[in-house]
Design an enzyme around this catalytic site. Sequence first.
Site, PDB file in Angstrom:
ATOM      1  N   HIS A 167      -5.806   2.741   1.487  1.00  0.00           N
ATOM      2  CA  HIS A 167      -5.085   3.913   1.991  1.00  0.00           C
ATOM      3  C   HIS A 167      -5.734   4.541   3.241  1.00  0.00           C
ATOM      4  CE1 HIS A 167      -3.185   3.250  -1.732  1.00  0.00           C
ATOM      5  NE2 HIS A 167      -3.896   4.062  -2.488  1.00  0.00           N
ATOM      6  N   LYS A 221       4.901   6.628   2.607  1.00  0.00           N
ATOM      7  CA  LYS A 221       5.012   8.075   2.826  1.00  0.00           C
ATOM      8  C   LYS A 221       5.594   8.327   4.215  1.00  0.00           C
ATOM      9  CE  LYS A 221       0.928   9.063  -0.027  1.00  0.00           C
ATOM     10  NZ  LYS A 221       1.522   9.556  -1.257  1.00  0.00           N
ATOM     11  N   ASP A 264       0.896  -1.156   0.000  1.00  0.00           N
ATOM     12  CA  ASP A 264       0.000   0.000   0.000  1.00  0.00           C
ATOM     13  C   ASP A 264       0.931   1.201   0.000  1.00  0.00           C
ATOM     14  OD1 ASP A 264      -1.465   2.249   0.798  1.00  0.00           O
ATOM     15  OD2 ASP A 264      -3.003   0.965   1.652  1.00  0.00           O
ATOM     16  N   HIS A 265       0.996   1.899  -1.124  1.00  0.00           N
ATOM     17  CA  HIS A 265       2.060   2.904  -1.234  1.00  0.00           C
ATOM     18  C   HIS A 265       1.899   4.030  -0.216  1.00  0.00           C
ATOM     19  CE1 HIS A 265      -0.812   5.270  -3.628  1.00  0.00           C
ATOM     20  NE2 HIS A 265      -0.030   6.300  -3.370  1.00  0.00           N
TER      21      HIS A 265
HETATM   22  C1  BG6 Z   1      -3.881   5.212  -5.891  1.00  0.00           C
HETATM   23  C2  BG6 Z   1      -5.225   5.374  -6.512  1.00  0.00           C
HETATM   24  O1  BG6 Z   1      -3.812   4.019  -5.167  1.00  0.00           O
HETATM   25  O2  BG6 Z   1      -3.621   6.302  -5.028  1.00  0.00           O
HETATM   26  C3  BG6 Z   1      -5.294   6.671  -7.277  1.00  0.00           C
HETATM   27  O3  BG6 Z   1      -5.498   4.292  -7.379  1.00  0.00           O
HETATM   28  C4  BG6 Z   1      -4.916   7.821  -6.388  1.00  0.00           C
HETATM   29  O4  BG6 Z   1      -6.582   6.871  -7.830  1.00  0.00           O
HETATM   30  C5  BG6 Z   1      -3.601   7.556  -5.686  1.00  0.00           C
HETATM   31  O5  BG6 Z   1      -4.802   8.972  -7.203  1.00  0.00           O
HETATM   32  C6  BG6 Z   1      -3.324   8.606  -4.640  1.00  0.00           C
HETATM   33  O6  BG6 Z   1      -2.020   8.441  -4.170  1.00  0.00           O
HETATM   34  P1  BG6 Z   1      -1.110   9.693  -3.857  1.00  0.00           P
HETATM   35  O7  BG6 Z   1       0.143   9.106  -3.345  1.00  0.00           O
HETATM   36  O8  BG6 Z   1      -0.958  10.449  -5.129  1.00  0.00           O
HETATM   37  O9  BG6 Z   1      -1.872  10.449  -2.838  1.00  0.00           O
END
Ligand code: BG6
Length: 512
Positions: free
Chosen positions: A261, A203, A198-199
Amino acid sequence: MNAIHESNPDLPRTPGRSGDPCLMVIFGATGDLTKRKLIPALYNLAKAKLLSRKFALIGTAFDELNEETFRQQLAQDIRTYALGEVDDKVWAWLEKRIHYLKGDFRDENFYWKLREMCYAVGGKNAIDDNYCYYLATAPTFFGEIIRQLGNSGMAKEESGHWRRVIIEKPFGHDLESAHALNMEIKDVLKERQIYRIDHYLGKETVQNIMVSRFANSIFEPIWNRRYIDHVQITAAEEVGVERRGAYYENAGAMRDMVPNHLFQVLSLITMEPPISFEANAVRDEQTKVLRAVQIPTHEEVLSMTARGQYHEGNVDGLTLAGYRNEERVAADSKTETFVAMKLMLDNWRWGDVPFYLRTGKRMAKRTTEIVIQFRRPPMVLFRNTEIGKQIKHNRLVIHLQPNEGISLEFEAKIPGPLMNLGVVKMDFDYEDYFGSSCNTGYERLLHDCMTGDATLFQRADMVEAGWSLIQPILDVWKALPPRSFPNYPAGSWGPKDADELLERDGRHWINR
Ligand code: BG6
């Protein structure tokens, strides 16, 4: 009021250990993720000497490329996505470790070829047979690839060597499919081999939530229902669906952002202190708190959630198209591009404290932040006076992006002969203090996988706990399609329904 004015590049930093020797295989290596995030992150790790000298990468995809053309492509892309000047020496080192194999992920023969290539590349780079497979493909391939890795013997850990699989989101489309995927991959892999990414957890500020709470003694005593009035979590994006209309039509804002997220952030804010920072200790607490969230009944879904879809809007004289006019979106689409909800947690710490979550595309501003609003003081001193009426709630605001930091808002006396109060802000800004960073957010996650630390990755039960919470909402929404879509202009703070959600509780969203 700024608590800290000067940057402090001399802060002690613990030099990290470099990742284990490793061969990384990226499935779906010609997609956006590889060029925008993975390669720049690997480059940054190499530059910081956090990548083992015994490292190599095999990119695989259906595209007609070869080693040379793949390298050429990436060499161009790194100049665009590296977020800083590219050090030619570091890039040259990494580039010569990059290989390519064209193939069809459904074809059994492909995996035998891949296996041979892994042995050859691994042997050439003296890699100890540790393989990290990164699934950056469409989710329909996840199960298939893992099954084939199992069949070809490539997932088996032998003689102390590891085999790990990083799985991108979305992990499932609903509770049932997430559960089925977990079952399918567990036939082949042990949970400790699975790294569901989960990216958001890459952060810095998200990771800092745990540090703020548990490495300080000032926050935890007030981190509960006695002192906290409510919490708002906002992930607002200025962008629309860009070129992802086809994916988004099926996903919508809820599936795209909430069970992953937003629930990650929610769980870090609300979990009990883990007994250690060991991966399972942390994830046990995260899962436990997600299970404490009250599952909404049918009626509650109607009163505790709001959904929206953007229509055309004007921002700075520019006309932004409505969602239904975006590429690969149905002209009568019912997909939500905005969602807001109120959640209540059924546990001792958080009983009666509402958590309001919202996320949306084409909102007024790009901002991701957590607002912790404290209760008003009992007002004994200022009761029945004008001052009493002026007193505002104290707030702790954790800014996750774009400006990473934490601010504390509290009352102070405005200088002068009269007793007047005003809200002042104490700001901690990451960049001011630590300098700017060129991180993509994937460095930490890739490095953790290469050192076997799964703390920042989602475990099967966490993923399913997240889906269980939103499943009733998805069910009610499906049964009652929205009648008022589209219902908010591009470039705004979302639909009226979302404001009413808080107004019913005598509160309002903090928009800034
Ligand atoms: C992704 C979603 O997982 O996260 C996108 O699929 C979204 O729709 C993005 O824009 C948001 O990530 P960040 O890091 O740009 O806030």
